[in-house]
Design a protein around this motif. Sequence first.
Motif, PDB file in Angstrom:
ATOM      1  N   LEU A   6      33.745  47.915  43.613  1.00  0.00           N
ATOM      2  CA  LEU A   6      33.296  47.014  42.544  1.00  0.00           C
ATOM      3  C   LEU A   6      31.831  47.327  42.283  1.00  0.00           C
ATOM      4  N   PHE A   7      31.576  48.029  41.172  1.00  0.00           N
ATOM      5  CA  PHE A   7      30.224  48.394  40.777  1.00  0.00           C
ATOM      6  C   PHE A   7      29.591  47.219  40.042  1.00  0.00           C
ATOM      7  N   LEU A   8      28.427  46.767  40.541  1.00  0.00           N
ATOM      8  CA  LEU A   8      27.764  45.574  40.012  1.00  0.00           C
ATOM      9  C   LEU A   8      26.392  45.877  39.442  1.00  0.00           C
ATOM     10  N   ASP A   9      26.177  45.440  38.215  1.00  0.00           N
ATOM     11  CA  ASP A   9      24.860  45.487  37.612  1.00  0.00           C
ATOM     12  C   ASP A   9      24.146  44.181  37.960  1.00  0.00           C
ATOM     13  N   VAL A  10      22.839  44.140  37.800  1.00  0.00           N
ATOM     14  CA  VAL A  10      22.076  42.915  38.050  1.00  0.00           C
ATOM     15  C   VAL A  10      21.670  42.266  36.737  1.00  0.00           C
ATOM     16  N   ASP A  11      20.806  42.930  35.960  1.00  0.00           N
ATOM     17  CA  ASP A  11      20.291  42.319  34.733  1.00  0.00           C
ATOM     18  C   ASP A  11      21.388  42.188  33.687  1.00  0.00           C
ATOM     19  N   GLY A  12      21.545  40.974  33.181  1.00  0.00           N
ATOM     20  CA  GLY A  12      22.592  40.694  32.206  1.00  0.00           C
ATOM     21  C   GLY A  12      23.898  40.273  32.849  1.00  0.00           C
ATOM     22  N   VAL A  13      24.065  40.523  34.151  1.00  0.00           N
ATOM     23  CA  VAL A  13      25.294  40.156  34.856  1.00  0.00           C
ATOM     24  C   VAL A  13      24.995  39.038  35.859  1.00  0.00           C
ATOM     25  N   LEU A  14      24.157  39.317  36.837  1.00  0.00           N
ATOM     26  CA  LEU A  14      23.766  38.294  37.813  1.00  0.00           C
ATOM     27  C   LEU A  14      22.465  37.609  37.393  1.00  0.00           C
ATOM     28  N   ASN A  15      21.715  38.237  36.531  1.00  0.00           N
ATOM     29  CA  ASN A  15      20.463  37.720  35.987  1.00  0.00           C
ATOM     30  C   ASN A  15      20.623  37.631  34.468  1.00  0.00           C
ATOM     31  N   PRO A  16      21.273  36.552  33.968  1.00  0.00           N
ATOM     32  CA  PRO A  16      21.525  36.465  32.524  1.00  0.00           C
ATOM     33  C   PRO A  16      20.231  36.251  31.731  1.00  0.00           C
ATOM     34  N   ASP A  17      20.288  36.650  30.459  1.00  0.00           N
ATOM     35  CA  ASP A  17      19.135  36.489  29.571  1.00  0.00           C
ATOM     36  C   ASP A  17      18.824  35.017  29.301  1.00  0.00           C
ATOM     37  N   ARG A  18      19.854  34.225  29.071  1.00  0.00           N
ATOM     38  CA  ARG A  18      19.676  32.806  28.749  1.00  0.00           C
ATOM     39  C   ARG A  18      20.651  31.974  29.577  1.00  0.00           C
ATOM     40  N   PRO A  19      20.367  31.815  30.863  1.00  0.00           N
ATOM     41  CA  PRO A  19      21.309  31.080  31.713  1.00  0.00           C
ATOM     42  C   PRO A  19      21.402  29.614  31.315  1.00  0.00           C
ATOM     43  N   ASP A  20      22.585  29.058  31.459  1.00  0.00           N
ATOM     44  CA  ASP A  20      22.813  27.632  31.226  1.00  0.00           C
ATOM     45  C   ASP A  20      22.158  26.869  32.371  1.00  0.00           C
ATOM     46  N   PRO A  21      21.212  25.963  32.051  1.00  0.00           N
ATOM     47  CA  PRO A  21      20.538  25.238  33.128  1.00  0.00           C
ATOM     48  C   PRO A  21      21.509  24.446  34.010  1.00  0.00           C
ATOM     49  N   GLY A  22      22.655  24.095  33.486  1.00  0.00           N
ATOM     50  CA  GLY A  22      23.642  23.347  34.258  1.00  0.00           C
ATOM     51  C   GLY A  22      24.424  24.191  35.241  1.00  0.00           C
ATOM     52  N   ASP A  23      24.223  25.496  35.230  1.00  0.00           N
ATOM     53  CA  ASP A  23      24.973  26.388  36.114  1.00  0.00           C
ATOM     54  C   ASP A  23      24.253  26.685  37.421  1.00  0.00           C
TER      55      ASP A  23
END
Length: 192
Positions: A6-23
């Motif tokens: 399972l190849f994982l990226d960080v930026d945009g995947v685990l570090n979203p641009d605009r994360p939902d504060p409720g998450d």
Amino acid sequence: MPRPLLFLDVDGVLNPDRPDPGDGFASHHLLGWTVHLSDRHGEWLRELATGYELVWATTWEEEANRHISPLLGLPPLPVVRFAGYVPQPDDPRVPLMQLISGRKWAPLLRYAGGRPFAWVDDVIPGRLVRRALPRRDRVLLRVDPARGLERHHVDRLLGRPPRPGLLRGPSPTGSHPTDRSTDRPTDRPAAG
């Protein structure tokens, strides 16, 4: 039989641009950048690790192990190296207009060395995603960079993991659906 990669990226995947504060995202200042990470992602990745071998496929490279893994409660993971990658004569060709978004493709194929894999990234050329659809040994999941990894991505990876074998079913034309300009069914690891 080894687990699929399972190849994982960080930026945009685990570090979203605009994360939902409720998450449940927390902001961290790492290497001069603000990075938003969620404990939920760590839980999901540990769940995925029961069926996959997790591998960093990010331009963070080793820095992901130093900074991201500890914050998500993950052990150090193997890393695909992109910096300094030297293209090989038998690397798959990527169309000119997708050279930037497709720059990870050849190193990922070399790292996989023919093993089934899933790739989760926010920048995967649509052509690669379409070419992977008939294959059962690959799952390419493009993530919305504004939202990042979501539960439905995890459920998809757990519910239908990649497995050995090229095709999901017979091609209607009887020919192999692989486009040799972007992929090679006989991917080999780098020598040495």
